[in-house]
Design a protein around this motif. Sequence first.
Motif, mmCIF file in Angstrom:
data_model
loop_
_atom_site.group_PDB
_atom_site.id
_atom_site.type_symbol
_atom_site.label_atom_id
_atom_site.label_comp_id
_atom_site.label_asym_id
_atom_site.label_seq_id
_atom_site.Cartn_x
_atom_site.Cartn_y
_atom_site.Cartn_z
ATOM 1 N N ILE A 1 0.869 -1.175 0.000
ATOM 2 C CA ILE A 1 0.000 0.000 0.000
ATOM 3 C C ILE A 1 0.902 1.221 0.000
ATOM 4 O O ILE A 1 1.727 1.391 0.894
ATOM 5 N N ARG A 2 0.751 2.046 -1.017
ATOM 6 C CA ARG A 2 1.649 3.180 -1.164
ATOM 7 C C ARG A 2 0.856 4.480 -1.223
ATOM 8 O O ARG A 2 -0.312 4.501 -1.603
ATOM 9 N N GLU A 3 1.518 5.576 -0.847
ATOM 10 C CA GLU A 3 0.935 6.904 -0.876
ATOM 11 C C GLU A 3 1.634 7.747 -1.931
ATOM 12 O O GLU A 3 2.765 7.464 -2.315
ATOM 13 N N GLY A 4 0.969 8.797 -2.386
ATOM 14 C CA GLY A 4 1.565 9.706 -3.353
ATOM 15 C C GLY A 4 0.653 10.894 -3.594
ATOM 16 O O GLY A 4 -0.055 11.344 -2.696
ATOM 17 N N TRP A 5 0.643 11.358 -4.823
ATOM 18 C CA TRP A 5 -0.140 12.546 -5.170
ATOM 19 C C TRP A 5 -0.797 12.356 -6.529
ATOM 20 O O TRP A 5 -0.421 11.461 -7.300
ATOM 21 N N THR A 6 -1.779 13.195 -6.814
ATOM 22 C CA THR A 6 -2.472 13.147 -8.100
ATOM 23 C C THR A 6 -2.867 14.552 -8.520
ATOM 24 O O THR A 6 -3.080 15.428 -7.666
ATOM 25 N N ALA A 7 -2.958 14.789 -9.809
ATOM 26 C CA ALA A 7 -3.370 16.099 -10.335
ATOM 27 C C ALA A 7 -3.971 15.908 -11.714
ATOM 28 O O ALA A 7 -3.628 14.971 -12.447
ATOM 29 N N GLY A 8 -4.887 16.797 -12.082
ATOM 30 C CA GLY A 8 -5.518 16.711 -13.395
ATOM 31 C C GLY A 8 -6.573 17.781 -13.566
ATOM 32 O O GLY A 8 -6.515 18.849 -12.953
ATOM 33 N N GLY A 9 -7.548 17.482 -14.398
ATOM 34 C CA GLY A 9 -8.609 18.446 -14.685
ATOM 35 C C GLY A 9 -9.747 17.778 -15.411
ATOM 36 O O GLY A 9 -9.663 16.612 -15.830
ATOM 37 N N GLY A 10 -10.845 18.531 -15.570
ATOM 38 C CA GLY A 10 -11.997 17.947 -16.226
ATOM 39 C C GLY A 10 -13.042 18.962 -16.623
ATOM 40 O O GLY A 10 -12.875 20.180 -16.431
ATOM 41 N N LEU A 11 -14.110 18.439 -17.179
ATOM 42 C CA LEU A 11 -15.256 19.222 -17.640
ATOM 43 C C LEU A 11 -16.514 18.522 -17.143
ATOM 44 O O LEU A 11 -16.676 17.320 -17.331
ATOM 45 N N GLU A 12 -17.409 19.295 -16.493
ATOM 46 C CA GLU A 12 -18.655 18.724 -15.960
ATOM 47 C C GLU A 12 -19.841 19.532 -16.479
ATOM 48 O O GLU A 12 -19.802 20.767 -16.487
ATOM 49 N N TRP A 13 -20.893 18.835 -16.913
ATOM 50 C CA TRP A 13 -22.081 19.477 -17.496
ATOM 51 C C TRP A 13 -23.323 19.026 -16.738
ATOM 52 O O TRP A 13 -23.597 17.835 -16.625
ATOM 53 N N ALA A 14 -24.071 19.990 -16.217
ATOM 54 C CA ALA A 14 -25.319 19.706 -15.517
ATOM 55 C C ALA A 14 -26.449 19.641 -16.541
ATOM 56 O O ALA A 14 -26.941 20.667 -17.004
ATOM 57 N N PHE A 15 -26.867 18.418 -16.906
ATOM 58 C CA PHE A 15 -27.864 18.250 -17.965
ATOM 59 C C PHE A 15 -29.288 18.218 -17.428
ATOM 60 O O PHE A 15 -30.241 18.241 -18.213
ATOM 61 N N ALA A 16 -29.447 18.177 -16.103
ATOM 62 C CA ALA A 16 -30.774 18.147 -15.476
ATOM 63 C C ALA A 16 -30.652 18.811 -14.106
ATOM 64 O O ALA A 16 -29.541 19.015 -13.610
ATOM 65 N N PRO A 17 -31.782 19.153 -13.457
ATOM 66 C CA PRO A 17 -31.701 19.890 -12.192
ATOM 67 C C PRO A 17 -30.816 19.270 -11.120
ATOM 68 O O PRO A 17 -30.204 19.976 -10.351
ATOM 69 N N TYR A 18 -30.738 17.947 -11.040
ATOM 70 C CA TYR A 18 -29.932 17.321 -9.994
ATOM 71 C C TYR A 18 -28.841 16.396 -10.546
ATOM 72 O O TYR A 18 -28.172 15.728 -9.758
ATOM 73 N N TRP A 19 -28.642 16.371 -11.844
ATOM 74 C CA TRP A 19 -27.716 15.424 -12.458
ATOM 75 C C TRP A 19 -26.665 16.136 -13.295
ATOM 76 O O TRP A 19 -26.948 17.135 -13.957
#
Length: 216
Positions: free
Chosen positions: A149-167
């Motif tokens: 079991i090892r530890e480290g770091w992570t980094a990145g990015g993304g795009l999120e689209w709300a297509f409905a009131p709660y989704w």
Amino acid sequence: MKHDNTALALAAVFSSGAALAADLPSRKIAFEPPPTPPAFAWSGVYAGLDIGAGSLASGKSDVGVSGGGLVGYNHRIGPLFVVGLETDIQGTSLSGGGADPLGLRPPGGARTLPWFGTVRGRAGVTGFDSRVLFYGTGGFAYGETGQAIREGWTAGGGLEWAFAPYWSVKTEYLFTDLGKGGGRDLGPFRAAADFHTVRVGVNYHFDLLKQPAGAR
């Protein structure tokens, strides 16, 4: 005289008809612009599922599948900015073999990554549409690689689209480094792994915070 009376009667009819026409409402159709899509508030707790693919970044690696679940919290700041915290856990089929010049391969064969998890901050901007969020993300990562079991770091990015009131749906890229650049061993074997993942997912926003009228 008879002709004069007829002319007067016709004139009276025409004048009364004109008066009635003037009293009728106008038939002009007013132009109405299309309704503006409702704003999406983003603030609150959410949970979701995702699936994707990845590969180890160093050495020979086959493309593997990853998938799992997540829980997070967003807070909107003003009309444009969103910050939050997210944690996820993923199972994977990532593995790699080939040359091992750094001596990272555990005893017994190729490196494998059965699972990993992250705890990340997120910061983004909604930009031209409140339902579309562009974000960067990064933080702590952990996982099993080479029977450790090892530890480290992570980094990145993304795009999120709300297509409905709660989704909402999202696509996201992460680079994760376990055991390098500050990571440490928690098991008997040293088997560092850095890897890329690209995934898509769907989130449900619980809307625990009361939103102002028209916010969604």
